[in-house]
Design an enzyme around this catalytic site. Structure first.
Site, PDB file in Angstrom:
ATOM      1  N   ARG A 167       5.154   1.598  -5.648  1.00  0.00           N
ATOM      2  CA  ARG A 167       6.387   2.267  -5.181  1.00  0.00           C
ATOM      3  C   ARG A 167       7.547   1.277  -5.003  1.00  0.00           C
ATOM      4  O   ARG A 167       8.361   1.419  -4.084  1.00  0.00           O
ATOM      5  CB  ARG A 167       6.133   3.013  -3.855  1.00  0.00           C
ATOM      6  N   SER A 215       5.849  11.477   0.533  1.00  0.00           N
ATOM      7  CA  SER A 215       5.020  10.661   1.431  1.00  0.00           C
ATOM      8  C   SER A 215       5.913   9.888   2.397  1.00  0.00           C
ATOM      9  O   SER A 215       6.836   9.196   1.969  1.00  0.00           O
ATOM     10  CB  SER A 215       4.189   9.656   0.639  1.00  0.00           C
ATOM     11  N   GLU A 286       7.831   4.783   3.431  1.00  0.00           N
ATOM     12  CA  GLU A 286       8.101   4.915   1.987  1.00  0.00           C
ATOM     13  C   GLU A 286       9.441   5.642   1.813  1.00  0.00           C
ATOM     14  O   GLU A 286      10.227   5.334   0.920  1.00  0.00           O
ATOM     15  CB  GLU A 286       6.973   5.701   1.300  1.00  0.00           C
TER      16      GLU A 286
END
Ligand code: FAD
Length: 297
Positions: A167, A215, A286
């Site tokens: 990510r 998320s 995130e």
């Protein structure tokens, strides 16, 4: 606004309400929202002001705080949304939605890009975040991306240049992805469509699909997934104001009704604290949180 804004062909909107254009539908305004007409217009803007900028995709991984954002929020649209295949590669503008590329690839029997059908952002956001799911990430399919730097110049960076990790890419916060090229392979229409259907079905039963930012925390290194840690400290279904950790997938924060950005951020921080106390693991957000908090009275 103390800064001078250059005369562009695109559009400036002052005090633009970002609630309407981000997934959580919370938070304050952008001092200015700028929609450039095209690449040249964006370059002209960047070359003629030193105002702080932030690039917004469709805000599917973003929590805009209640006090809003200073400077100029750039949102790419028309002028950055064309795509075209050549053999098994697809060149695309960065404002295109991920799912449109998955659909286009499927229509041409190009396999490998199916995972994009279920990520609700833009190509630009996906590259910056090295977005991925069901075993594939951007780093597995990207050949190159054109990035406009803060001085308005365009650099073509290869997959390797972008130093992708979980990510994450090395694209700086003031750099803007404007174009990208993906590589797929020959696939059968039936297989491609069946993979996409399965992914979408799976999503529908395991994750909330509205008023969320995906998320909340990245999975930490080690044996535990973020959701397991949240679950273990009683986070599933936990509420604060209008914010809730989803019962369906407890690493997803949701705006159930009239949540403020602060409700969502405070609930996230509270659960993060509990995980640290119980497991000694520091979860990392995130979701990108941007803008000012409003001071508590
Ligand atoms: C229901 C749901 C499910 C999700 N599932 C997944 C999943 O399975 N896998 C996954 O990885 N993510 C998932 N996400 C998170 C999110 O969709 C991805 O991170 C997506 O790539 C963000 O794209 P965006 O265009 O919405 O970017 P935004 O949320 O608008 O921005 C995210 C970041 O990207 C930057 N950015 C956006 N566009 C550009 C650009 N053109 N140039 C430079 N920087 C840019 C922003 O500045 C910001 O730092 C999910 C989100 C939701 C709401």
């Amino acid at each position: 606004m103390t800064h001078h804004l250059p005369p562009v062909r695109g559009r400036y909107t002052y005090q633009a309400d970002l609630k309407k254009i981000t997934w959580f539908q919370v938070g304050g305004s952008a001092e200015v929202l700028f929609k450039p007409a095209d690449e040249e217009d964006l370059a002209f803007f960047l070359q003629n002001t030193n105002i702080p900028i932030f690039t917004l995709g469709v805000g599917s991984n973003l929590l805009v705080r209640d006090g809003g954002i200073d400077g100029v929020v750039i949102r790419l649209g028309k002028g950055f949304n064309e795509y075209k295949a050549s053999g098994y590669t697809i060149e695309t503008g960065s404002a295109v939605l991920d799912r449109n590329i998955a659909e286009y690839a499927a229509s041409l029997n190009i396999g490998g890009l199916e995972f994009l059908c279920s990520i609700p952002g833009t190509i630009g956001g996906a590259i910056k975040m090295n977005a991925g799911c069901y075993g594939t990430e951007i780093k597995d399919v990207l050949l190159w991306a054109d990035i406009m730097t803060r001085d308005g110049k365009v650099q073509r960076r290869t997959n390797g240049d972008l130093e992708f990790s979980y990510r994450h890419s090395n694209i700086k916060n003031d750099e803007i992805v404007i174009k990208a090229c993906f590589k797929g392979y020959h696939g059968s229409q039936e297989n491609i469509r069946s993979k996409m259907e399965k992914m979408l079905e799976q999503r529908a039963i395991t994750q909330p699909s509205k008023l969320t930012g995906g998320s909340t925390f990245a999975n930490p290194d080690g044996d535990y997934k973020a959701w397991e840690l949240i679950d273990a400290v009683g986070g599933r279904g936990k509420r604060l104001g209008g914010a809730e950790f989803s019962n369906l997938h407890c690493n997803f924060l949701i705006n159930t009704e009239n949540a403020t950005a602060q409700d969502l951020e405070d609930l996230g921080e509270e659960v993060k604290e509990k995980v640290l106390e119980k497991f000694g693991i520091e979860l990392k957000w995130e979701i990108h949180r941007i803008g000012h908090r409003i001071a508590k009275k």
